[in-house]
Motif scaffolding. Structure first.
Motif, short mmCIF file in Angstrom:
data_model
loop_
_atom_site.label_atom_id
_atom_site.label_comp_id
_atom_site.label_asym_id
_atom_site.label_seq_id
_atom_site.Cartn_x
_atom_site.Cartn_y
_atom_site.Cartn_z
N GLU A 101 -12.43 93.24 -112.24
CA GLU A 101 -12.68 94.62 -112.64
C GLU A 101 -13.31 94.53 -114.02
OE1 GLU A 101 -8.22 95.51 -114.34
OE2 GLU A 101 -8.53 95.14 -112.20
N SER A 102 -13.59 95.65 -114.60
CA SER A 102 -14.21 95.64 -115.91
C SER A 102 -13.45 94.72 -116.87
CB SER A 102 -14.23 97.07 -116.44
OG SER A 102 -14.43 97.07 -117.83
N HIS A 104 -15.10 95.72 -99.06
CA HIS A 104 -14.62 96.21 -100.35
C HIS A 104 -14.02 97.61 -100.20
CE1 HIS A 104 -14.52 96.56 -104.76
NE2 HIS A 104 -14.72 97.85 -104.51
N ASP A 139 -18.63 93.13 -119.56
CA ASP A 139 -18.63 93.23 -118.11
C ASP A 139 -19.56 92.19 -117.51
OD1 ASP A 139 -16.98 95.25 -118.54
OD2 ASP A 139 -18.23 96.83 -117.69
N MET A 140 -19.17 91.70 -116.38
CA MET A 140 -19.98 90.69 -115.69
C MET A 140 -20.03 91.06 -114.21
SD MET A 140 -20.53 87.57 -117.33
CE MET A 140 -20.30 87.13 -119.04
N ASP A 141 -21.19 90.96 -113.61
CA ASP A 141 -21.21 91.17 -112.17
C ASP A 141 -21.15 89.83 -111.45
OD1 ASP A 141 -23.65 90.17 -112.57
OD2 ASP A 141 -24.77 91.93 -111.88
N GLN A 142 -20.95 89.88 -110.16
CA GLN A 142 -20.72 88.64 -109.42
C GLN A 142 -21.92 87.69 -109.48
OE1 GLN A 142 -17.60 87.85 -108.01
NE2 GLN A 142 -18.59 85.86 -107.99
N GLU A 191 -15.30 88.25 -109.82
CA GLU A 191 -15.21 89.53 -110.51
C GLU A 191 -13.94 90.25 -110.08
OE1 GLU A 191 -18.34 92.03 -109.31
OE2 GLU A 191 -17.92 93.62 -110.76
N GLN A 222 -14.28 85.88 -101.97
CA GLN A 222 -15.22 84.85 -102.40
C GLN A 222 -14.97 83.57 -101.62
OE1 GLN A 222 -17.43 85.88 -104.72
NE2 GLN A 222 -18.63 83.99 -104.63
N ASN A 254 -18.14 91.20 -98.90
CA ASN A 254 -17.75 92.23 -99.86
C ASN A 254 -18.35 93.59 -99.51
OD1 ASN A 254 -15.98 91.30 -101.97
ND2 ASN A 254 -17.56 89.77 -102.37
N ASN A 255 -19.58 93.55 -99.10
CA ASN A 255 -20.22 94.80 -98.72
C ASN A 255 -19.47 95.49 -97.60
OD1 ASN A 255 -22.28 95.29 -100.40
ND2 ASN A 255 -23.86 94.26 -99.17
N ASN A 284 -12.19 91.95 -103.73
CA ASN A 284 -13.26 90.96 -103.76
C ASN A 284 -12.91 89.79 -102.84
OD1 ASN A 284 -15.44 89.38 -104.47
ND2 ASN A 284 -15.25 89.82 -106.67
#
Lengths: 346, 346
Positions: A143-144, B186, A168-171, A141, B138, B182-183, B136
């Motif tokens: 951003e939007s 970020h 939009d997609m979240d992780q 992800e 990953q 990420n928590n 982000n």
DNA sequence: TGTTAGCACTCATTTGTGTGGAGTGCTAAC
DNA sequence: GTTAGCACTCCACACAAATGAGTGCTAACA
């Protein structure tokens, strides 16, 4: 008339001397410096024959002789057919290479070291992307409506693509999609991603077909857009210090040639598809054999490196025809060893 | 004695003519080509004064005058203080830039276009990694005991790191760890990853602390290892075509200087930390102002680009002191606009 | 018959010399 | 304050002469 032993010795002497000095070699020089036991006059007669045979030439009437491309070819073939030291693992070379696992960084380091070692211009192509196996695909992800696709192949080569999508997609969602992609693509060669396959996978993905399609299309594009391999070079300036390029016009022209990445790519990959690899994997093109006016004073030494047993990239050296082929080949082989060690150690 | 209007006009004439021809300018030339209404003799008197004031100099007794660095400085300051066209969006420039979303590719394209536009050497630094916000992180499975960490920052810059770890991890597990990372991270600046923070997060990660620690350490390393910014250049060969470098020795020396990435980095970022940015964000260093023997015939124009409102990178042009500053500045501004548009469009 | 000394010849390179021209500084006149 | 005139400087270029490295050819020699 044929090339007897004495003629060959004289030819070797001429080439050897010319490699050192970059000056035409005269009969007296040979008589004095090489212990052949014959007088300049005799050498002159032999040289006349060698010229007739096409192995040497005269820049102008009252000058010594210089090797012709045919002469270099004979000389180089002798080197190639001789047994010489197999490449060593050079620990000091290893120390110069950064620890980073990224293949791009590794290859950039490699050409840089190679150029410094040889004082020539070093070039390398990144592994032919299309021939690599897909190891992992991950969507991230950003951003939007923006997603990063990371595609990892053989040799841990990672390619990143930024995708624009319409929703939009979240992780967590992207993780699921990545899972689907991996299921479908893991182990395939990149070039196997073609339009029919893309359609097939899109159908499989149901209402998530947009993003899946985008990923595959962008990879498909990349492979067909000259991004299949990148070219890294190093040490072009080394050419400027050479007497063959002491004329500014020539210097500029060779620098321009070496600066044209597309041309270098073509030069490097020319014999790659056809696999016209010679003796021991080392391929040498001398002067006019490169079929390019600007390269007529240069030789190109290339060899391939393998990942997973497949020849996926080419590494080479460009230098004056007058370079030290022996040591150039040796350095090349050592560095190849280093590349392959790092890319196949799993 | 001071610089009155007439002297200034003559100085401008000298500089203008010298920019065109690269030849010392004589009094007769000015009298004929610039409509100042005074005779060569008068101009000679004024030129003598201008020389005394340090704005121009004579290569040798019986030659015309050329601008001194002080003269160029005056001239450049006049250009900088004058109001001129604000940068346009050049659609043809946009067409030349590849569609790829990767910032490295974009910047490489940018310098390439800039070099072609101006016929100068273009240089750019990638965004200062340490000052970027983490967007982000990953983790991606590579193979047994190898993991790829992808770290995305502001401007969608993605950095990849290969990690070696001591246990096997599957992708779902890595997804969980990514979530934790990420928590914790970020929105932080990359430089905020320091040793205490690494310890803190490792403690938080419990028995998964190895891999988490490795990720953070490798980023920490990268920032402190000169990898904070990369430098891309293009068009160094343009220098070879200039009369100021028609001497092979000079040509070689400038090419070598431009080839030293570390030196260029330092040159580019010199005034960056101190933010000694002048007039309208454009900074110009002329000849000796660069404090480097090899750059004494060159000028450097730099300006910063911003991501998320912060100045994170520098882009610049290196050319002969005799370059067309006006149009170089203009091109630079246009390209900056293009960079910022693409990196902030979210 | 192969090798070699001797010699005339060629031609790039270097060195020296003269000339032309661009440009200045100074002086004297306006 | 401006300008014409003039002597002077110095670079750039061309041209000639000298230098020297190297050849090819011929004739003599073993």
């Amino acid at each position: 008339m044929e090339l007897n032993e004495r003629k060959l010795k004289i030819l070797e002497a001429i080439i050897s001397n010319y490699l050192d000095t970059a000056e035409p070699v005269g009969s007296r020089t040979i008589s004095k410096n090489y212990d052949l036991g014959i007088s300049p006059a005799t050498i002159r007669n032999e040289m006349s024959d060698l010229e007739e045979l096409g192995f040497i030439m005269q820049p102008h009437t009252s000058a010594g002789r210089i090797p012709s491309d045919k002469g270099y070819r004979l000389y180089v073939d002798m080197i190639l057919s001789a047994k010489y030291d197999s490449p060593k693992h050079l620990s000091y070379v290893e120390a110069l290479l950064s620890k980073a696992g990224r293949i791009e960084t590794l290859l950039q380091d490699i050409v840089s070291v190679l150029a410094k070692e040889t004082n020539l211009t070093a070039i390398v192509s990144t592994p032919q992307y299309s021939k690599c196996k897909i190891k992992n695909i991950q969507l991230i992800e950003l951003e939007s409506q923006k997603v990063l696709a990371v595609i990892v192949t053989d040799g841990n080569m990672a390619n990143n693509y930024v995708l624009e999508i319409n929703e939009d997609m979240d992780q967590p969602m992207l993780n699921k999609l990545s899972f689907i992609l991996n299921n479908q693509l893991h182990g395939l060669d990149v070039e196997e991603i073609n339009l029919p396959l893309i359609e097939k996978i899109k159908a499989f993905a149901g209402n998530q077909d947009e993003i899946i399609g985008k990923v595959l299309e962008v990879v498909f594009q990349a492979v067909h857009n000259n991004e299949d391999t990148q070219i890294y070079t190093s040490g072009a300036i080394n050419m400027l210090r050479l007497p063959e390029f002491s004329d500014l016009e020539k210097a500029t022209s060779i620098m321009e040639t070496l600066d044209k990445k597309d041309y270098i790519r073509q030069l490097l990959l020319n014999d790659f598809d056809g696999e016209s690899i010679v003796t021991d994997g080392v391929n040498i093109k001398i002067g006019s054999e490169n079929n390019n006016e600007n390269m007529k004073d240069c030789s190109l030494i290339t060899t391939t490196y393998h990942i997973g047993g497949k020849p996926l990239g080419v590494i080479g050296l460009i230098g004056p025809k007058r370079m030290d082929y022996q040591s150039a080949i040796f350095s090349l082989k050592c560095l190849i060893k280093e590349i392959e060690k790092r890319m196949n150690d799993s």
